[in-house]
Design a protein around this motif. Sequence first.
Motif, PDB file in Angstrom:
ATOM      1  N   ALA A  28       0.791  -1.284   0.083  1.00 54.09           N
ATOM      2  CA  ALA A  28       0.021  -0.001  -0.098  1.00 54.09           C
ATOM      3  C   ALA A  28       1.070   1.268   0.103  1.00 54.09           C
ATOM      4  CB  ALA A  28      -0.938   0.065   1.169  1.00 54.09           C
ATOM      5  N   ALA A  29       0.421   2.597  -0.006  1.00 52.68           N
ATOM      6  CA  ALA A  29       1.113   3.690   0.213  1.00 52.68           C
ATOM      7  C   ALA A  29       1.846   3.854   1.024  1.00 52.68           C
ATOM      8  CB  ALA A  29       0.095   4.665  -0.327  1.00 52.68           C
ATOM      9  N   ASP A  30       1.654   3.373   2.306  1.00 58.04           N
ATOM     10  CA  ASP A  30       2.627   3.578   3.445  1.00 58.04           C
ATOM     11  C   ASP A  30       2.627   2.337   4.273  1.00 58.04           C
ATOM     12  OD1 ASP A  30      -0.199   3.431   4.352  1.00 58.04           O
ATOM     13  OD2 ASP A  30      -0.050   5.185   5.650  1.00 58.04           O
ATOM     14  N   ARG A  31       2.319   1.301   3.696  1.00 53.39           N
ATOM     15  CA  ARG A  31       2.367  -0.152   4.665  1.00 53.39           C
ATOM     16  C   ARG A  31       2.558  -1.241   3.742  1.00 53.39           C
ATOM     17  NH1 ARG A  31      -2.344   2.026   4.226  1.00 53.39           N
ATOM     18  NH2 ARG A  31      -4.313   0.967   3.857  1.00 53.39           N
ATOM     19  N   LEU A  32       3.115  -2.382   4.328  1.00 61.81           N
ATOM     20  CA  LEU A  32       3.221  -3.441   3.673  1.00 61.81           C
ATOM     21  C   LEU A  32       2.161  -4.493   4.364  1.00 61.81           C
ATOM     22  CD1 LEU A  32       4.792  -5.888   2.044  1.00 61.81           C
ATOM     23  CD2 LEU A  32       6.163  -6.213   4.009  1.00 61.81           C
ATOM     24  N   HIS A  33       1.215  -4.935   3.681  1.00 65.12           N
ATOM     25  CA  HIS A  33       0.461  -6.106   4.084  1.00 65.12           C
ATOM     26  C   HIS A  33       0.684  -7.497   3.850  1.00 65.12           C
ATOM     27  CE1 HIS A  33      -3.169  -3.453   4.736  1.00 65.12           C
ATOM     28  NE2 HIS A  33      -2.669  -2.697   4.105  1.00 65.12           N
ATOM     29  N   ILE A  34       0.929  -8.412   4.791  1.00 64.85           N
ATOM     30  CA  ILE A  34       1.416  -9.834   4.517  1.00 64.85           C
ATOM     31  C   ILE A  34       0.236 -10.662   4.697  1.00 64.85           C
ATOM     32  CG2 ILE A  34       2.921 -11.482   4.942  1.00 64.85           C
ATOM     33  CD1 ILE A  34       5.021  -9.401   5.712  1.00 64.85           C
ATOM     34  N   TYR A  35      -0.216 -11.528   4.148  1.00 70.50           N
ATOM     35  CA  TYR A  35      -1.358 -12.326   4.231  1.00 70.50           C
ATOM     36  C   TYR A  35      -0.813 -14.173   4.443  1.00 70.50           C
ATOM     37  CZ  TYR A  35      -3.372  -8.317   1.907  1.00 70.50           C
ATOM     38  OH  TYR A  35      -3.683  -7.053   1.690  1.00 70.50           O
ATOM     39  N   PHE A  36      -1.298 -14.494   5.250  1.00 74.08           N
ATOM     40  CA  PHE A  36      -1.115 -15.984   5.576  1.00 74.08           C
ATOM     41  C   PHE A  36      -2.167 -16.741   5.640  1.00 74.08           C
ATOM     42  CE2 PHE A  36       1.659 -12.943   8.080  1.00 74.08           C
ATOM     43  CZ  PHE A  36       3.112 -13.485   7.859  1.00 74.08           C
ATOM     44  N   PRO A  37      -2.100 -17.745   4.889  1.00 78.55           N
ATOM     45  CA  PRO A  37      -3.403 -18.789   4.816  1.00 78.55           C
ATOM     46  C   PRO A  37      -3.293 -19.557   6.009  1.00 78.55           C
ATOM     47  CG  PRO A  37      -1.533 -19.605   3.100  1.00 78.55           C
ATOM     48  CD  PRO A  37      -1.176 -18.114   4.099  1.00 78.55           C
ATOM     49  N   PRO A  38      -4.597 -20.143   6.208  1.00 75.35           N
ATOM     50  CA  PRO A  38      -4.705 -21.203   7.258  1.00 75.35           C
ATOM     51  C   PRO A  38      -3.327 -22.179   7.657  1.00 75.35           C
ATOM     52  CG  PRO A  38      -6.880 -20.706   6.398  1.00 75.35           C
ATOM     53  CD  PRO A  38      -5.862 -20.108   5.548  1.00 75.35           C
ATOM     54  N   TYR A  39      -3.298 -22.107   8.793  1.00 80.08           N
ATOM     55  CA  TYR A  39      -2.122 -23.249   8.946  1.00 80.08           C
ATOM     56  C   TYR A  39      -0.593 -22.589   9.063  1.00 80.08           C
ATOM     57  CZ  TYR A  39      -5.235 -27.123   8.401  1.00 80.08           C
ATOM     58  OH  TYR A  39      -6.141 -28.097   8.309  1.00 80.08           O
ATOM     59  N   GLN A  40      -0.387 -21.625   8.437  1.00 78.52           N
ATOM     60  CA  GLN A  40       0.935 -20.920   8.214  1.00 78.52           C
ATOM     61  C   GLN A  40       1.258 -20.541   9.559  1.00 78.52           C
ATOM     62  OE1 GLN A  40       1.796 -18.592   4.743  1.00 78.52           O
ATOM     63  NE2 GLN A  40       3.620 -17.689   5.584  1.00 78.52           N
ATOM     64  N   VAL A  41       0.767 -19.739  10.281  1.00 80.59           N
ATOM     65  CA  VAL A  41       1.006 -19.115  11.499  1.00 80.59           C
ATOM     66  C   VAL A  41       0.000 -19.564  12.768  1.00 80.59           C
ATOM     67  CG1 VAL A  41       2.447 -17.253  10.412  1.00 80.59           C
ATOM     68  CG2 VAL A  41      -0.017 -16.809  10.886  1.00 80.59           C
ATOM     69  N   ALA A  42      -0.744 -20.236  12.321  1.00 81.84           N
ATOM     70  CA  ALA A  42      -1.916 -20.307  13.454  1.00 81.84           C
ATOM     71  C   ALA A  42      -2.480 -21.923  12.926  1.00 81.84           C
ATOM     72  CB  ALA A  42      -2.778 -19.548  13.761  1.00 81.84           C
ATOM     73  N   ALA A  43      -3.083 -22.358  13.689  1.00 79.42           N
ATOM     74  CA  ALA A  43      -4.102 -23.520  13.459  1.00 79.42           C
ATOM     75  C   ALA A  43      -5.215 -23.001  12.607  1.00 79.42           C
ATOM     76  CB  ALA A  43      -4.814 -24.352  14.583  1.00 79.42           C
ATOM     77  N   TYR A  44      -5.657 -24.205  12.117  1.00 75.49           N
ATOM     78  CA  TYR A  44      -6.921 -23.920  10.925  1.00 75.49           C
ATOM     79  C   TYR A  44      -8.030 -23.452  11.708  1.00 75.49           C
ATOM     80  CZ  TYR A  44     -10.618 -24.670   7.761  1.00 75.49           C
ATOM     81  OH  TYR A  44     -11.757 -24.341   6.760  1.00 75.49           O
ATOM     82  N   ALA A  45      -8.476 -23.563  12.742  1.00 78.55           N
ATOM     83  CA  ALA A  45      -9.656 -23.001  13.430  1.00 78.55           C
ATOM     84  C   ALA A  45      -9.326 -21.627  13.832  1.00 78.55           C
ATOM     85  CB  ALA A  45      -9.859 -23.802  14.824  1.00 78.55           C
ATOM     86  N   ALA A  46      -8.108 -21.038  13.765  1.00 74.32           N
ATOM     87  CA  ALA A  46      -7.920 -19.652  13.927  1.00 74.32           C
ATOM     88  C   ALA A  46      -8.145 -18.886  12.609  1.00 74.32           C
ATOM     89  CB  ALA A  46      -6.462 -19.461  14.263  1.00 74.32           C
ATOM     90  N   GLY A  47      -8.198 -19.583  11.303  1.00 71.16           N
ATOM     91  CA  GLY A  47      -8.581 -18.824  10.267  1.00 71.16           C
ATOM     92  C   GLY A  47      -7.228 -18.336   9.405  1.00 71.16           C
ATOM     93  N   PRO A  48      -7.316 -17.768   8.457  1.00 76.04           N
ATOM     94  CA  PRO A  48      -6.182 -16.737   7.799  1.00 76.04           C
ATOM     95  C   PRO A  48      -5.942 -15.545   8.693  1.00 76.04           C
ATOM     96  CG  PRO A  48      -8.073 -16.508   6.479  1.00 76.04           C
ATOM     97  CD  PRO A  48      -8.562 -17.340   7.603  1.00 76.04           C
ATOM     98  N   GLN A  49      -4.615 -15.136   8.385  1.00 76.86           N
ATOM     99  CA  GLN A  49      -4.177 -14.075   9.345  1.00 76.86           C
ATOM    100  C   GLN A  49      -3.290 -13.041   8.371  1.00 76.86           C
ATOM    101  OE1 GLN A  49      -4.959 -13.846  12.351  1.00 76.86           O
ATOM    102  NE2 GLN A  49      -5.909 -16.086  12.697  1.00 76.86           N
ATOM    103  N   GLU A  50      -3.158 -11.604   8.813  1.00 72.85           N
ATOM    104  CA  GLU A  50      -2.561 -10.798   8.130  1.00 72.85           C
ATOM    105  C   GLU A  50      -1.760 -10.071   9.116  1.00 72.85           C
ATOM    106  OE1 GLU A  50      -3.693  -6.521   5.708  1.00 72.85           O
ATOM    107  OE2 GLU A  50      -5.271  -7.822   6.404  1.00 72.85           O
ATOM    108  N   ALA A  51      -0.637  -9.631   8.719  1.00 74.88           N
ATOM    109  CA  ALA A  51       0.248  -8.697   9.330  1.00 74.88           C
ATOM    110  C   ALA A  51       0.284  -7.392   8.440  1.00 74.88           C
ATOM    111  CB  ALA A  51       1.628  -9.268   9.793  1.00 74.88           C
ATOM    112  N   VAL A  52       0.523  -6.401   9.158  1.00 70.84           N
ATOM    113  CA  VAL A  52       0.616  -5.088   8.607  1.00 70.84           C
ATOM    114  C   VAL A  52       1.855  -4.293   9.303  1.00 70.84           C
ATOM    115  CG1 VAL A  52      -0.525  -2.654   8.313  1.00 70.84           C
ATOM    116  CG2 VAL A  52      -1.832  -4.799   8.494  1.00 70.84           C
ATOM    117  N   ILE A  53       2.948  -3.836   8.268  1.00 68.83           N
ATOM    118  CA  ILE A  53       4.091  -3.246   8.556  1.00 68.83           C
ATOM    119  C   ILE A  53       4.229  -1.919   7.959  1.00 68.83           C
ATOM    120  CG2 ILE A  53       6.718  -3.444   8.500  1.00 68.83           C
ATOM    121  CD1 ILE A  53       6.367  -6.639   8.245  1.00 68.83           C
TER     122      ILE A  53
END
Length: 314
Positions: free
Chosen positions: A185-210
């Motif tokens: 984005a113009a001022d930030r980096l979005h990183i998208y993690f599908p289920p299982y990558q950083v948490a269990a499936y039940a937690a769902g997909p996740q996102e980090a914003v930097i």
Amino acid sequence: MPFRAVLLALMLLVPLGASAAGLPVAKKTLAFTSKAMDISVAYPQTGNKAIDGTILDYARKSVATFKAFEPDLSAGDHPYALDTRFEVVRNDGRMFAVLFTEYADTGGAHPNTDYHTFNFLLPDGAEVFLPEIVNGPRGLKRISDLAGAYLLKTIGTGPDSLSDSDTIKSGTAPGAYSFRNFAIAADRLHIYFPPYQVAAYAAGPQEAVIPLAALKDVLRRDWRAPAASFDCGKAATTIEHAICADAALARLDRQTAEAYQYAVANAYGAPAKEAVRQVQRDWIARRNAACSGPSPGACLVKSYRDRIAVLTKP
């Protein structure tokens, strides 16, 4: 009832994500329906030839890849389904970034969610990848540290935590594969993690914003410049100089190295890992021998593409 298949493209003349300085965006859909499958892949069309060609190629490959699962269906199984949607993350005249979310049901214990992202430089629509944006291993390590800290704070701590430090650390390990799904984005980096990558499936997909401000000292000045798997400042051979003189060749070199690293990481046990390493050493020797002439470009392109096909074969 005879097998019926319909491949269609529907154009909705409603602009999505466009700004005064951005590209006009129309929604299109590739669909395939039969007794066994229900596929819908929505994607944007912008009028930019380079962007539209890359995204249409992705949509067509998604349909073809999912259709290949049809022989796995058994009598009595419910139809397999793929529903892909998109979100325009950035469209400001400088960059066009789009996030695809893929929902797939192939009859397993639960449906699966995955992501696919594209980031294009404007006005020409050249696609850019994260290792071309940040400065080598140092940049990826910074992203790893910041993404890990973000996720630890948001989902990895507290009484209602959705993950743990070890899982987050594994899913955000330094390397392009960990951050393959990203949008600038113009001022930030979005990183998208599908289920299982950083948490269990039940937690769902996740996102980090930097914030991009936190990456200021590791951002490359020229995102179009060649970014190979090695330090081009130390290029010594004819092949290395050829790679570092061509952005497309440098990308193939880096993507081959990334696929190799992923293959080693996912090989089970020390003997299997060593076998992958030995095959890679043998391939490098063959590449160097075959492409040793004064103009190795075409030879290197074929060699890299063949190697990537082997390394990424399911």
